[in-house]
Design an enzyme around this catalytic site. Sequence first.
Site, PDB file in Angstrom:
ATOM      1  N   LYS A  42       0.651  -1.154  -0.013  1.00 55.62           N
ATOM      2  CA  LYS A  42      -0.290  -0.102   0.226  1.00 55.62           C
ATOM      3  C   LYS A  42       1.097   1.641   0.288  1.00 55.62           C
ATOM      4  CE  LYS A  42      -2.573  -0.946   3.811  1.00 55.62           C
ATOM      5  NZ  LYS A  42      -1.837  -2.740   4.461  1.00 55.62           N
ATOM      6  N   ARG A  90     -10.586   1.102   9.253  1.00 54.69           N
ATOM      7  CA  ARG A  90      -9.957  -0.920  10.017  1.00 54.69           C
ATOM      8  C   ARG A  90     -10.548  -1.736  10.448  1.00 54.69           C
ATOM      9  NH1 ARG A  90      -3.866   0.543   9.411  1.00 54.69           N
ATOM     10  NH2 ARG A  90      -2.887  -2.301  10.142  1.00 54.69           N
ATOM     11  N   ARG A 122      10.862  -2.227  11.765  1.00 53.82           N
ATOM     12  CA  ARG A 122       9.612  -1.792  12.130  1.00 53.82           C
ATOM     13  C   ARG A 122       9.470  -2.259  14.065  1.00 53.82           C
ATOM     14  NH1 ARG A 122       4.467  -0.428   8.618  1.00 53.82           N
ATOM     15  NH2 ARG A 122       3.745  -1.456  10.966  1.00 53.82           N
ATOM     16  N   ARG A 172      -1.221  -9.093  14.173  1.00 52.79           N
ATOM     17  CA  ARG A 172      -1.759  -8.121  13.447  1.00 52.79           C
ATOM     18  C   ARG A 172      -2.754  -8.883  12.196  1.00 52.79           C
ATOM     19  NH1 ARG A 172       3.690  -5.669  12.072  1.00 52.79           N
ATOM     20  NH2 ARG A 172       2.953  -4.293  10.509  1.00 52.79           N
TER      21      ARG A 172
HETATM   22  P1  AMP Z   1       0.664  -0.190   9.785  1.00 57.92           P
HETATM   23  O1  AMP Z   1       1.566   1.250   9.784  1.00 57.92           O
HETATM   24  O2  AMP Z   1      -0.899   0.290   8.939  1.00 57.92           O
HETATM   25  O3  AMP Z   1       0.714  -1.370   9.532  1.00 57.92           O
HETATM   26  O4  AMP Z   1       0.091  -0.255  11.410  1.00 57.92           O
HETATM   27  C1  AMP Z   1       0.399  -0.421  12.571  1.00 57.92           C
HETATM   28  C2  AMP Z   1      -0.128  -0.039  13.562  1.00 57.92           C
HETATM   29  O5  AMP Z   1      -0.915   1.142  13.645  1.00 57.92           O
HETATM   30  C3  AMP Z   1      -1.294  -0.997  13.478  1.00 57.92           C
HETATM   31  O6  AMP Z   1      -0.533  -2.193  14.005  1.00 57.92           O
HETATM   32  C4  AMP Z   1      -1.889  -0.482  14.898  1.00 57.92           C
HETATM   33  O7  AMP Z   1      -1.451  -0.887  15.624  1.00 57.92           O
HETATM   34  C5  AMP Z   1      -1.584   0.987  14.524  1.00 57.92           C
HETATM   35  N1  AMP Z   1      -3.054   1.057  14.284  1.00 57.92           N
HETATM   36  C6  AMP Z   1      -3.355   1.895  12.312  1.00 57.92           C
HETATM   37  N2  AMP Z   1      -4.570   2.182  11.772  1.00 57.92           N
HETATM   38  C7  AMP Z   1      -5.320   2.244  12.675  1.00 57.92           C
HETATM   39  C8  AMP Z   1      -6.428   2.245  12.580  1.00 57.92           C
HETATM   40  N3  AMP Z   1      -7.945   2.546  11.502  1.00 57.92           N
HETATM   41  N4  AMP Z   1      -7.230   1.544  13.853  1.00 57.92           N
HETATM   42  C9  AMP Z   1      -6.472   1.724  15.494  1.00 57.92           C
HETATM   43  N5  AMP Z   1      -5.716   1.188  14.782  1.00 57.92           N
HETATM   44  C10 AMP Z   1      -4.492   1.658  14.134  1.00 57.92           C
END
Ligand code: AMP
Length: 211
Positions: free
Chosen positions: A14, A87, A154, A165
């Site tokens: 993405k 999400r 990360r 996740r």
């Molecule tokens: P990502 O970088 O998209 O993989 O997001 C990293 C982390 O941020 C996720 O594992 C969640 O802990 C948090 N996160 C990101 N987007 C959301 C969302 N829309 N709702 C809740 N938590 C989120």
Amino acid sequence: MLNLVFLGIQGSGKGTQAGLLRKNYGFRHINIGELLRQNMSQKTPLGLKITDYMENGELVPDEYIFSLIEENLDKNAKGMILDGFPRTLKQARYMEENIPVNYAIYFDLNEEIAIKRLTARRVCRNCKKDYNLIIKPPKSDLTCDECGGELIQRSDDHKSAIERRINIFKQRTKPLISFFEERGMLVKIDASESPEKIHNSIVRGTGIEKK
Ligand code: AMP
């Protein structure tokens, strides 16, 4: 003005596609995970509250996400990409009431490939550009091509957080595919293709060129 939601399992590319749409068409990329990580590393009041959720790969509570979205919506942008939001179904309903979204791009990728990609992901500590040691390696080992910064993993790209996740994605986020499909907003793409092919599919599927 064309607003897009990016929906897909972690590691489905993405961020790469958001970068291409920003470069080629001037989209504004709103990456919720990155905004949360910035708050965490700057130890803001929000950052302190969300650290445990983030490092364990849990979802951050909705109320924090909604205020972050409100602060970062850019009403003047030519087009916006919401990456990592919504999400959950509750977030999707919030989106429907508050943000005019045209399409949701679903990056379809099988779980085994996603896990392999996440394990090989590295990100620049400094400028946050991301790499993949297998499919998008840096020119020289563990140094950012753009700024020379150190490439790191990360804090949620370790085995137990990756598994959590992905499970949350399957249980809480995958139901959004039918949410968007029922509304005629879903554009499904094969996320195992090359970045160029995927970019072209998104442009064709949404009619971006015609805007
Ligand atoms: P990502 O970088 O998209 O993989 O997001 C990293 C982390 O941020 C996720 O594992 C969640 O802990 C948090 N996160 C990101 N987007 C959301 C969302 N829309 N709702 C809740 N938590 C989120």
